[in-house]
Enzyme design. Sequence first.
Site, PDB file in Angstrom:
ATOM      1  CG  ASP A   9     -80.130 -23.007  42.480  1.00 20.98           C
ATOM      2  OD1 ASP A   9     -80.035 -23.119  41.251  1.00 20.98           O
ATOM      3  OD2 ASP A   9     -79.787 -23.900  43.274  1.00 20.98           O
TER       4      ASP A   9
ATOM      5  CG  ASN B 114     -74.291 -23.657  41.632  1.00 24.49           C
ATOM      6  OD1 ASN B 114     -74.760 -23.686  42.767  1.00 24.49           O
ATOM      7  ND2 ASN B 114     -74.892 -24.224  40.619  1.00 24.49           N
TER       8      ASN B 114
END
Length: 1121
Positions: free
Chosen positions: A466, A862
Site C-alpha cells: 500500500d 482496506n
Amino acid sequence: MCRVKIHYLEMVKTQALATGFKLSDSVQSLDKPRPIFVDLGMTVTSVHSCTPSSHNPQRLLSGVCLASPSTGAAGMTDNIPLQPVRHKKRHDNKNRNGCCPWSRCCGMGDFRPRTVWLGHPEKREQRYPRNVINNQKYNFFTFLPGVLFNQFKYFFNLYFLLLACSQFVNELRLGALYTYWVPLGFVLIITIVREAVEEIRCYCRDKEVNSQIYSKLSTRGTVKVKSSGIQVGDLIIVEKNQRVPADMIFLRTSERNGSCFLRTDQLDGETDWKLRLPVACTQRLPTAADLLQIRSYVYAEEPNIDIHNFIGTFTREDGDPPVNESLSIENTLWASTVIASGTVVGVVIYTGKELRSVMNTSNPRHKVGLFDLEVNCLTKILFGALVVVSLVMVALQHFAGRWYLQIFRFLLLFSNIVPISLRVNLDMGKMVFSWMIRRDSKIPGTVVRASTIPEQLGRISYLLTDKTGTLTQNEMVFRRLHLGTVAYGMDSMDEVQSHVFSAYTQPSHDAPASRAPAATKVRKTISSRVHEAVKAIALVHCVTPVYEANGVTDQAEAEQHYEDTCRVYQAASPDEVSLVQWTESVGLTLVGRDHNSMQLRTPSGQILNFTILQIFPFTYESKRMGIIVRDESTGEISFYMKGADVVMAGIVQYNDWLEEECGNMAREGLRVLVVSKKSLTEEQYQDFEARYIQAKLSVHDRSLKVATVIESLEMEMELLCLTGVEDQLQADVRPTLEILRNAGIKVWMLTGDKLETATCTAKNAHLVTRNQDIHIFRSVTTRGEAHLELNAFRRKHDCALVISGDSLEVCLKFYEYEFMELACQCPAVVCCRCAPTQKAQIVRLLQERTGKLTCAVGDGGNDVSMIQEADCGVGVEGKEGKQASLAADFSVTQFKHLGRLLMVHGRNSYKRSAGLSQFVIHRSLCISTMQAVFSSVFYFASVPLYQGFLIIGYSTIYTMFPVFSLVLDKDVKSEVAMLYPELYKDLLKGRPLSFKTFLIWVLISIYQGSIIMYGALLLFESEFVHIVAISFTSLILTELLMVALTIQTWHWLMIVAELLSLACYIASLVFLHEFIDVYFIATLSFLWKVTVITLVSCLPLYILKYLRRRFSPPNYSKLTS
C-alpha cells in the site's frame, strides 16, 4: 500529545440520523416482517415464531474488510469503498448461528428484525441467545476427541497410528509395544499440550469478559448483573472506560453536551474515537428511571455483520404528538467497544451470537507454506520407497508362505523410512524462528501471528504494498493554498495571515472588500477570497477540539477559557487535523465544538459562533463531505463542501483552471481537496430540511432517498480554493526498496490514491529508478481500446507500468493472461485508484499465473483482503489503526523493518528448515538402510535389528538435541545478509530443498548405513550382540559427526548438544545390558572397530566437502572468507 481521531456523521436538531450508505442485501430485502415485542428491563421468557428474513446467518466476515462510513477527509483522495472478497472455507467447524447445527433449539434458527418496547413486559415473543462470549474451539467433553480427530484426519498421522495398533496383532508384532507407541505418544502429547494451553488461555479470557459486572435499571431500581446475564431488553448503565457488554441503542448520557465518545479499536482496529449521539427523546427525560415509565419502542433491523451501518427507528407513543426518530450507526453502542467519556444508558438489542463483533469473528484462511508442501511431497516419495522395499524383500523370498503378512511385517520393519519425528522437529523449529523474530532488537515491536510460515519469508518473489501509511507516514503537512489566480506556498503563508488579520481587525468584517479604500480592486478581491477560503476550511470538517489538564490548568478551566496549551484536535483523518492546524497558524482557530455548534476565534480574540444545521459525512461512495452552518452574528446560512476533484468538478461552477491545477499539485505529490460554498436563504434551507428529515425516517431505500435530497443542494457551488497536503515518506523507505529490488523481489504499489500522486510517490520513494521509463497506461473502457494499449505497452522494454483501477478491470476482463504476462516482466508496477477487491484479485492472479510466493504489506482496513490473500501478509501498525496488523501473519512497526525480516529472518528460517528436514530424513534412512542390509544378509528375515529402547533412544535422547541445534546454524552474519541482498536470490529457486539435494542426502544415507552395517558384520567375531554394539555405537557417532560436518557457524548450544548426547549414550550403556554386551564395549577391540567404521563412513564426506569449498565454493563462502 497524542492525537485521537473522532468523527461526526450528522448533527441535527432532531438528532434523526441518516446513514447515507449503500444498504446491505439483507436490509434491502426486508418486507414488513412481523415484529417481535420485547420489554426493556425484563427478561425474555417465551418463544413466538415470526417471518424469517432473507439474511443468511452463515455469512461470515472471512477475508472481508468493511470500510468505516465516516472516515472523514482522510479518504477524500485515497480511500475506496471496501467490498467483500471471496469467502474462504472455514476451518474451525464452529456454527456461528447457535450452540449447535440444530440452533433452532436455542431460538436462533433465523435472524429477524425486532421491536423492543419500553415498559410493556407482556409483549415478549421470542427467545434470544445468552450474552456469553465463547471463543473456544472445544469444550471439556469434545477437547480430546476433537484434537485427536484433527491429528488423525491427515494420512501420515493415521499411518503411524495404524502401525502402532498393528503391534496388538501377534503375527505382526516385531518387538515391544512401546517402540511404536512412545514416539507416537510423544508427538500427540506435544500437540495436546499446545492445544490445551491455547484453550485454557481462551477460556480465561472468555471468563474474564463474561464475569464483568454492570448496572441494570429495573423496576426494583439499579441492580448488579454479570455480562453473561444481560438479555435483550435490559437497560444497562456503562461507565467511562468500561467495555460495552452487548449491542445497544444509546438512550442517555451524563455528558452536558449530549454526546459521548467511543473507542472502537477492539472492534474495527481503528484508533480513532467515534462520536455517538443518544436518542433525543430519551435524553430529554429528567432521570434515567423514567425510561421504564414511558410507552416507547425501538425497531431494530435483523442482526448482520455490518459494523458500520444500522437501520432502525425510535417511537414514543404516549407523546403529544407521537415522536418518531430515525436511528443510525451514530445511535449505537456495539459490544467490545469502550466508553471514552461520561456515563451512558442503553437498551440491549442484540446479545450472544447475534452481536456484531461475534458475527464478524471468523478464522482467516489457513495458510500452508510452500515449504510444508514440498516436505509433504518428499514424505510421499519416502512412503513409496517404503512400499517398494517391502515388496522387493517379499519378492526375493519368492512370495513364499503367507507373503501378505510378510509385506505388512516389512512395512512395519522399515517404517523408519517415513520419520515420525519430522513434523515435530519442523514445528518446534518454526517456534524457535518466530521467537527469534520477536526478540530481534533491530526490529522492535515485530509480532508473529502465524508461526507456521516463517520459511515463506525467505522465498518472496513479489511484494505488493500500500502507499498511504505504509510507504508514507500518513502524517499530513499543509503545503499549498490555490485560489486559481494566485497560489500560496509555505514561504508565503505570512501573506495569508495578513489577509486574515486585516479581515477581522476592520470595523466591519462582513464586507472585506470595502475596508481598504487605498488598496486596488485586485487587492481587495484577493483579500476577500483568501478570507472566505480560510473560513471555509476552518468550518468544513469533522474535527473536535478537546481540552486536557496539563498540570497547571485543569480540564474545566481550560475548556472555559479555550487554553491553547491544553487543546488537542481529534478527528477521523490526519488530513483534517492538518487543515485545522493550518487555519490556526494563519489566525482563525477552532476553539470549541459540540454536536450542534462550533466556535472560531479570530486573530483579535473575538469568538465567532456558528450553529451546525446539518452535516453530510464523507463516505467512500461520495468522496466528499459537507456542512450547513448559520453564522449567529449575521444569520447567514452557508453550505460548505470539500472533496476529491473527480466528484467536485461536476458540482462547482464552470472554470478553466481546476483540472489543470489539480494535476499540477498531484504531480508534486500533494493530496488535493476542492473547497466550495453555496449561500442559502432561510426558505431554501427549511424546504431542504423538511425533505431531508422525511428521507431519513424511511426504512426502505433510506440511503438512496437521503442521497437524492442532498444532491439537490450540490449544484452550481462557488469554487473557493484548492488545498494541498503532503504525506511524507516513512523513514528509510528508499534504501529498503533498493534492498528488496537487489534481492530479486519485484515491488508493486497498490493504492487508492490518484494517478499523479501515486506516480510522484513511486518516483520519490525510488520504486521506479531514475534510469527507468514509465509507461502510463491510458484510460480504457472497451475491449478494442485495451487491445491497442496492450500492444503499445508490449513494444516497450524495461519500463515501469502505471495503471488505474478502471483500466485494470477492463484488461483483466478481456485480456487477463496477456496483461499479467506483460506486467510480470515489469521491474515495478503502480496500480492507482485500486479497490480492495482489486488488490486481492491482483495477489491471487500473481499466485496463479507465476506460481511464485507473494507478500502483501499494508496498514489500513482496506488492505486486509490483500494481506489475507497473499502467501505472507505483513501489517504495519500505523495511524489508520491496527486492523491490518491484526489480520496479518507478521506485524511490524515500520516499513524499513521489512528488509531485515526478509533478508535475515526469512533467509535463515528457510535454510535452517531445509537443513533440519533433510537431516531428519537422513537420520531415518540411515537406520532403515542398516535394517535392509541386515535382513538381506539373514535370508530376508523380517526380524528387527534394534529393539526396545535402542530404537526409541536413537531418534530422541541420542541424536535429537544435536540435530535440532541446526535451527541455530547460519551461513553468513546478519550484517552481511543485509549488505549483500543478492544472496536472497539463490533462495528463490528453492535450491536448499530440492529433488537434487534430497537425492544427495538419500545417497549419503544409503552409503553410511551400508558401510556401518557391512563393517559391523565383517568385524564382529562371535556373538550377534557384538554386531548390535558395534553398529549402533558407530551409527550414533556418525550422526554426531554428520551434524558437525553440516554446521557452518558454531553456536555454544550446538557444542553443548553434541557433548550432552554423547554423554547420555555412554551413561545409558550401563542400563542397556539387555541389548549390548557391557564388557565387550570396554575392550580395545570394540574401540578400534567402531573408530574404523565411523571414519570410513564420515571421512570421505569431509574430503568431498573440503574439495567442493576449495574449487566450487557457494556465494556466501566467498563473502565470509
